[in-house]
Motif scaffolding. Structure first.
Motif, PDB file in Angstrom:
ATOM      1  N   ARG A   8      26.527 -27.689 -60.003  1.00 56.15           N
ATOM      2  CA  ARG A   8      27.965 -26.983 -60.067  1.00 56.15           C
ATOM      3  C   ARG A   8      28.503 -26.082 -60.872  1.00 56.15           C
ATOM      4  N   ARG A   9      28.564 -25.143 -60.610  1.00 55.99           N
ATOM      5  CA  ARG A   9      29.205 -24.130 -61.671  1.00 55.99           C
ATOM      6  C   ARG A   9      30.542 -24.267 -61.991  1.00 55.99           C
ATOM      7  N   LEU A  10      30.771 -23.985 -63.343  1.00 54.80           N
ATOM      8  CA  LEU A  10      32.065 -24.012 -63.755  1.00 54.80           C
ATOM      9  C   LEU A  10      33.039 -23.263 -62.925  1.00 54.80           C
ATOM     10  N   GLY A  11      34.227 -24.034 -62.309  1.00 54.52           N
ATOM     11  CA  GLY A  11      35.224 -23.554 -61.544  1.00 54.52           C
ATOM     12  C   GLY A  11      35.061 -23.432 -59.890  1.00 54.52           C
ATOM     13  N   GLU A  12      33.969 -24.046 -59.641  1.00 58.50           N
ATOM     14  CA  GLU A  12      33.455 -24.132 -58.193  1.00 58.50           C
ATOM     15  C   GLU A  12      34.546 -25.146 -57.649  1.00 58.50           C
ATOM     16  N   PHE A  13      35.000 -24.650 -56.501  1.00 58.25           N
ATOM     17  CA  PHE A  13      35.758 -25.603 -55.883  1.00 58.25           C
ATOM     18  C   PHE A  13      35.551 -26.540 -54.917  1.00 58.25           C
ATOM     19  N   PRO A  14      35.781 -27.760 -54.825  1.00 57.00           N
ATOM     20  CA  PRO A  14      35.211 -28.674 -53.774  1.00 57.00           C
ATOM     21  C   PRO A  14      35.829 -28.649 -52.374  1.00 57.00           C
ATOM     22  N   LEU A  15      35.473 -27.498 -51.646  1.00 56.09           N
ATOM     23  CA  LEU A  15      36.288 -27.049 -50.535  1.00 56.09           C
ATOM     24  C   LEU A  15      36.346 -28.011 -49.573  1.00 56.09           C
ATOM     25  N   GLY A  16      35.335 -28.997 -49.387  1.00 54.33           N
ATOM     26  CA  GLY A  16      35.030 -30.083 -48.239  1.00 54.33           C
ATOM     27  C   GLY A  16      36.035 -31.071 -48.783  1.00 54.33           C
ATOM     28  N   ALA A  17      36.197 -31.533 -49.766  1.00 52.45           N
ATOM     29  CA  ALA A  17      37.249 -32.615 -50.374  1.00 52.45           C
ATOM     30  C   ALA A  17      38.477 -32.235 -50.083  1.00 52.45           C
ATOM     31  N   LEU A  18      38.844 -30.870 -50.037  1.00 52.14           N
ATOM     32  CA  LEU A  18      40.362 -30.379 -49.878  1.00 52.14           C
ATOM     33  C   LEU A  18      40.296 -30.505 -48.179  1.00 52.14           C
ATOM     34  N   LEU A  19      39.541 -29.902 -47.593  1.00 52.25           N
ATOM     35  CA  LEU A  19      39.624 -29.780 -46.110  1.00 52.25           C
ATOM     36  C   LEU A  19      39.651 -31.494 -45.606  1.00 52.25           C
ATOM     37  N   MET A  20      39.040 -32.448 -46.088  1.00 49.46           N
ATOM     38  CA  MET A  20      39.151 -33.905 -45.826  1.00 49.46           C
ATOM     39  C   MET A  20      40.580 -34.560 -45.935  1.00 49.46           C
ATOM     40  N   LEU A  21      41.327 -34.097 -46.812  1.00 49.44           N
ATOM     41  CA  LEU A  21      42.458 -34.664 -47.388  1.00 49.44           C
ATOM     42  C   LEU A  21      43.419 -34.911 -46.249  1.00 49.44           C
ATOM     43  N   TRP A  90      31.409 -33.570 -44.530  1.00 51.39           N
ATOM     44  CA  TRP A  90      31.527 -32.772 -45.715  1.00 51.39           C
ATOM     45  C   TRP A  90      32.309 -33.047 -46.777  1.00 51.39           C
ATOM     46  N   GLY A  91      33.296 -33.592 -46.564  1.00 51.76           N
ATOM     47  CA  GLY A  91      34.324 -34.229 -47.587  1.00 51.76           C
ATOM     48  C   GLY A  91      33.704 -35.219 -48.543  1.00 51.76           C
ATOM     49  N   MET A  92      33.093 -36.247 -47.895  1.00 58.33           N
ATOM     50  CA  MET A  92      32.314 -37.041 -48.806  1.00 58.33           C
ATOM     51  C   MET A  92      31.206 -36.531 -49.487  1.00 58.33           C
ATOM     52  N   THR A  93      30.563 -35.752 -48.872  1.00 55.86           N
ATOM     53  CA  THR A  93      29.347 -34.701 -49.626  1.00 55.86           C
ATOM     54  C   THR A  93      30.095 -34.171 -50.708  1.00 55.86           C
ATOM     55  N   SER A  94      30.823 -33.438 -50.639  1.00 52.49           N
ATOM     56  CA  SER A  94      31.668 -32.448 -51.787  1.00 52.49           C
ATOM     57  C   SER A  94      32.192 -33.433 -52.749  1.00 52.49           C
ATOM     58  N   LEU A  95      32.879 -34.689 -52.515  1.00 53.12           N
ATOM     59  CA  LEU A  95      33.381 -35.479 -53.261  1.00 53.12           C
ATOM     60  C   LEU A  95      31.877 -36.274 -54.367  1.00 53.12           C
ATOM     61  N   TRP A  96      31.061 -36.537 -53.841  1.00 46.23           N
ATOM     62  CA  TRP A  96      29.641 -36.740 -54.432  1.00 46.23           C
ATOM     63  C   TRP A  96      29.233 -35.815 -55.401  1.00 46.23           C
ATOM     64  N   GLY A  97      29.379 -34.488 -54.652  1.00 50.44           N
ATOM     65  CA  GLY A  97      28.955 -33.399 -55.610  1.00 50.44           C
ATOM     66  C   GLY A  97      29.659 -33.285 -56.959  1.00 50.44           C
ATOM     67  N   LEU A  98      31.116 -33.421 -56.713  1.00 55.50           N
ATOM     68  CA  LEU A  98      32.067 -33.248 -57.829  1.00 55.50           C
ATOM     69  C   LEU A  98      31.715 -34.175 -58.845  1.00 55.50           C
ATOM     70  N   TYR A  99      31.650 -35.600 -58.247  1.00 51.99           N
ATOM     71  CA  TYR A  99      31.476 -36.791 -59.235  1.00 51.99           C
ATOM     72  C   TYR A  99      30.079 -36.505 -59.967  1.00 51.99           C
ATOM     73  N   ARG A 101      28.647 -33.699 -60.658  1.00 53.06           N
ATOM     74  CA  ARG A 101      28.629 -32.285 -60.911  1.00 53.06           C
ATOM     75  C   ARG A 101      27.194 -31.528 -60.468  1.00 53.06           C
ATOM     76  N   LYS A 102      27.174 -31.835 -58.914  1.00 54.03           N
ATOM     77  CA  LYS A 102      26.325 -30.926 -58.231  1.00 54.03           C
ATOM     78  C   LYS A 102      26.810 -30.269 -57.185  1.00 54.03           C
ATOM     79  N   ARG A 103      26.188 -29.586 -56.528  1.00 54.45           N
ATOM     80  CA  ARG A 103      26.642 -28.998 -55.330  1.00 54.45           C
ATOM     81  C   ARG A 103      25.561 -28.949 -54.256  1.00 54.45           C
ATOM     82  N   VAL A 104      25.789 -29.325 -53.047  1.00 55.20           N
ATOM     83  CA  VAL A 104      24.620 -29.489 -51.844  1.00 55.20           C
ATOM     84  C   VAL A 104      24.939 -28.187 -51.153  1.00 55.20           C
ATOM     85  N   VAL A 105      23.756 -27.363 -50.919  1.00 51.29           N
ATOM     86  CA  VAL A 105      23.884 -26.235 -50.366  1.00 51.29           C
ATOM     87  C   VAL A 105      22.998 -26.376 -49.355  1.00 51.29           C
ATOM     88  N   LEU A 106      23.417 -25.578 -48.075  1.00 53.11           N
ATOM     89  CA  LEU A 106      22.534 -25.591 -46.882  1.00 53.11           C
ATOM     90  C   LEU A 106      22.245 -23.985 -46.646  1.00 53.11           C
TER      91      LEU A 106
END
Length: 136
Positions: A8-21, A90-99, A101-106
């Motif tokens: 995960r690049r510095l400043g990349e936003f976990p959009l999936g986690a936000l949309l899951m809220l 998507w949200g759980m994958t985003s949270l996993w990546g945030l924790y 420091r990775k990003r899953v890309v399709l």
């Protein structure tokens, strides 16, 4: 479809986690409905045109989901249950990546990209026809 994980690049936003809220607010809404603190009247489109809107049955479907009746929830509103599942995944994958420091890309091929675009149009249309035929 290619799936890969990258740092995960510095400043990349976990959009999936936000949309899951908003999914976390559903139990509160369910509790409020069950205890009479709020109510929903009939759908305005249903009253005006005697046709269901795209989200008709979502409240009843969500209530069924919280009562453990997955098939009943899907019967009331299949598209909304699909949206819930996609947002949760998507949200759980985003949270996993945030924790981690990775990003899953399709990465989709041109054919898969076209298929997704067709499905984005076809699923709401099929859902509406289903709701109309079922009398929801």
């Amino acid at each position: 479809m290619q799936v890969y994980v990258r740092p995960r690049r510095l400043g990349e936003f976990p959009l999936g986690a936000l949309l899951m809220l908003p999914l976390f607010g559903l139990p509160l809404g369910e509790w409020m409905l069950e205890h009479g603190h709020t109510s929903f009247e009939r759908c305005a489109m249903k009253v005006a045109f005697d046709l269901p809107c795209l989200s008709c049955g979502s409240t009843r479907g969500t209530l069924r989901l919280f009562h453990g009746d997955l098939l009943g929830a899907i019967a009331f509103q299949p598209m909304m249950m699909l949206i819930y599942a996609l947002l949760l995944g998507w949200g759980m994958t985003s949270l996993w990546g945030l924790y981690h420091r990775k990003r899953v890309v399709l990465h989709f091929s041109a054919w898969e990209d076209t298929l997704i675009k067709v499905l984005v149009v076809a699923i709401p249309v099929l859902n509406w026809v289903y709701l109309w035929k079922m009398g929801i």
